[in-house]
Design a protein around this motif. Structure first.
Motif: not given
Length: 264
Positions: A24-28, A46-50, A75-77, A82-88
């Protein structure tokens, strides 16, 4: 509000999974970087743009993003919170190099079914003892990703349900009820591809292999509990990782905890 950076990461005992990463990142903002593994990403809030291969992408609702290895991305919010993500992170045993080109051209897959299955996989990966479930779910997810990215090749590989194969797997699961069996080992023993094995079993019996195995274990646990054996001992005797593992599956299938069941 101060920037938040909350993460958890672990390596589960599931073949092909290099790492599970929740954050979970808000500004990173990630700088441009690469991974040697495939990145399978879902965003819960939230969402991520990359940027990937000099093209901008994003993660709207119900999107599953698949970023190929060795291709630079950042990648940035995309929202104020920000955004909360789950990654494999997956190695090439799950997704081959033949998918790199299609994934570069279209990394964001709007597929609610796939999105739901990836979420279920993360739930299974969070619980020790559910490796067969996680392996089965990941196998079908990889198959669906192939179908989305290379539909012609996936269509050519479709086959009719294989009931004899399903019965051979059921016999194997019955024989290995307590010690269990990994999906890759089961596939070798019955001479079938793991994805075909899971589809054949589910098609023949209306239940995936991991669910069949857990229901058989719970059924045996019920008998032992009624014999007066304590739940912790029953968990070990029926193939569960520990008592909490037994309790979670027992409550899901019976509706009450093992202790309450025994007292009834």
């Amino acid at each position: 509000m101060a920037p938040q950076r909350e993460i958890s990461a672990w390596r589960p005992g599931v073949p092909g999974v290099v790492e599970v990463f929740h954050a979970h990142y808000t500004e990173y903002a990630y700088p441009m970087h690469v991974h040697e593994a495939w990145t399978l990403l879902i965003v819960d809030d939230g969402a991520v743009r990359y940027d990937l291969d000099r093209h901008e992408h994003g993660t709207p609702h119900d999107t599953v993003s698949l970023l190929p290895p060795h291709i630079p991305h950042n990648g940035a919010p995309a929202t104020a919170d920000g955004f909360r993500k789950r990654v494999l992170y997956l190695d090439s045993s799950r997704l081959g190099d033949d998918l790199i080109g299609p994934a570069v051209d279209g990394p964001d897959l709007v597929d609610p079914v796939l999105r739901h299955r990836v979420g279920q996989l993360h739930t299974a990966l969070a619980h020790p003892g559910d490796e067969l479930e996680a392996d089965s779910r990941l196998t079908l997810i990889a198959k669906r990703l192939h179908g989305r990215l290379r539909p012609a090749a996936a269509a050519a590989g479709l086959a009719r349900p294989d009931r004899p194969l399903a019965y051979r797997l059921r016999e194997l699961l019955d024989a290995r009820l307590v010690e269990g069996v990994a999906l890759d080992e089961a596939a070798r023993l019955v001479h079938a591809h793991p994805a075909h094995l899971v589809r054949a079993f589910s098609g023949a019996f209306g239940i995936p292999p991991h669910q069949y195995l857990m229901s058989r274990r719970v059924d045996r646990a019920r008998r032992l509990l009624l014999d007066g054996r304590p739940p912790g001992e029953v968990a070990a005797a029926t193939g569960f990782y520990d008592q909490s593992h037994l309790t979670r599956h027992f409550r899901r299938l019976v509706g009450v905890t093992p202790g309450r069941y025994a007292r009834s």
